[in-house]
Design an enzyme around this catalytic site. Structure first.
Site, PDB file in Angstrom:
ATOM      1  N   TYR A  34      -1.806  -0.033  10.425  1.00 25.90           N
ATOM      2  CA  TYR A  34      -2.002  -0.725   9.147  1.00 25.90           C
ATOM      3  C   TYR A  34      -0.782  -0.533   8.250  1.00 25.90           C
ATOM      4  CZ  TYR A  34      -3.409  -1.237   4.290  1.00 25.90           C
ATOM      5  OH  TYR A  34      -3.438  -1.565   2.961  1.00 25.90           O
TER       6      TYR A  34
ATOM      7  N   THR B 221       0.824  -1.202   0.000  1.00 27.25           N
ATOM      8  CA  THR B 221       0.000   0.000   0.000  1.00 27.25           C
ATOM      9  C   THR B 221       0.861   1.256   0.000  1.00 27.25           C
ATOM     10  OG1 THR B 221      -1.518   1.296   1.387  1.00 27.25           O
ATOM     11  CG2 THR B 221      -0.102  -0.247   2.534  1.00 27.25           C
TER      12      THR B 221
END
Length: 327
Positions: A143, A119
């Site tokens: 995350y 990501t």
């Protein structure tokens, strides 16, 4: 290399299922490995499914011995940033410990081609835009940190154990299969396009915009929306690259074009022809004002160029949510 089996871990989820579709269209045999906590059994349409958790080494060993995949595509992760702040332990257990368990099983099975779903959150707050792969990585939430830890582990596995990987750093995945067979279906939904479409469909009370005073062209945040089928194509190209002996590499996956939240909402109104209430509220902590990819490296390494624009993203998403989604 067509005809090879590819294990798609998390293949019942949003991006994983679209990648299974693309693998099948290109002659591969996708085998889905999923615990179905967030994925959907209805999305397993292009190959067999094996139920299991990436933290279960014995189950992984069993599935790898049964199917003997040539490569592994790894999508299985907890992804909701807000939840990672509330419950970081679950994110570390699944995203880090689970991935390390999967890597150990892959090594034991003699598999050295591994594609990792990462990501742009590993970059943290952007120092320059568009972001390229040399941008510093300072994630600002659990995350992003779990994904960054796995990226670091993959670099060590490559250097010391010979396990080659392609790390793919997504920007904003969006859209759906144009035939409406699969699409974006999260529970709960947190992504802008499905939330706005649900507002246009009257399934929710309008849409909230976080921040309208950023230093952008209309005051709202800028994001790089990439069609999920373009993402799927990049993953299949990454598999082919590794199976041909390619070296480990990290690549951004985005269009290189930024869209503001206001522009996004306008595009959804244009496609749906259904105005919906929009409320502008304060900024959300941790949001970057602009996240846009420099995708030159993915083009150079994989020959990958995004095919779909924002209108095609919105129209395919509208088709899925209006007609086919599980409401």
């Amino acid at each position: 290399m067509a005809g090879e089996t590819v294990l798609v871990v998390g293949g019942a989820g949003y991006i994983g299922s679209h990648t299974c579709l693309d693998l099948a269209n290109k002659g591969y045999r996708p085998v889905v490995f999923d615990n179905f906590s967030n994925g959907h059994r209805e999305f397993v349409k292009w190959g067999p499914a094996e139920e299991g958790d990436i933290r279960d080494r014995a189950r992984l060993d069993e599935v790898l011995a049964k199917h003997k995949p040539a490569a592994i595509l790894h999508f299985a992760a907890l992804i909701e940033v807000g939840e990672s702040v509330k419950d970081p332990v679950s994110f570390y257990e699944n995203n880090v410990i689970g991935t390390l368990t999967l890597l150990s099983a892959a090594q034991a099975a003699g598999i050295n081609a591994f594609v990792f779903s990462s990501t742009c959150a590993t970059y943290g707050l952007p120092q320059s835009v568009p972001l390229d792969e040399t941008h510093r990585q300072v994630p600002i939430n659990p995350y992003g940190r779990t994904k960054y830890i796995v990226e670091q582990a993959l670099a060590d596995y490559d250097q010391y154990k010979g396990l080659r990987s392609v790390i793919l750093r997504y920007f904003n995945a969006a859209g759906a299969d144009f035939e409406g067979r699969i699409g974006e279906w999260h529970q709960p939904e947190t992504h802008a396009i499905p939330l706005a479409i649900d507002a246009a469909l009257g399934r929710r009370q309008g849409f909230k915009v976080f921040g309208s005073d950023y230093e952008t062209r209309d005051g709202t945040c800028v994001r790089d929306y990439i069609h999920v089928l373009d993402l799927a194509d990049a993953h299949v190209r990454a598999v082919e690259y590794l199976l041909k002996g390619g070296d480990s590499v990290a690549l951004n996956l985005g269009t290189g074009t930024g869209t503001t939240v206001r522009e996004l909402l306008g595009a959804i109104e244009d496609v749906s022809n259904r105005p919906f209430p929009v409320e502008y509220i304060g900024r959300r902590e941790g949001d970057s004002h602009t996240l846009v990819a420099n995708n030159d490296k993915a083009r150079d390494v994989l020959g990958w160029v995004p095919q779909y624009d924002l209108s095609e993203i919105i129209s395919s998403a509208w088709n899925w949510h209006a007609k086919s989604n599980q409401h």
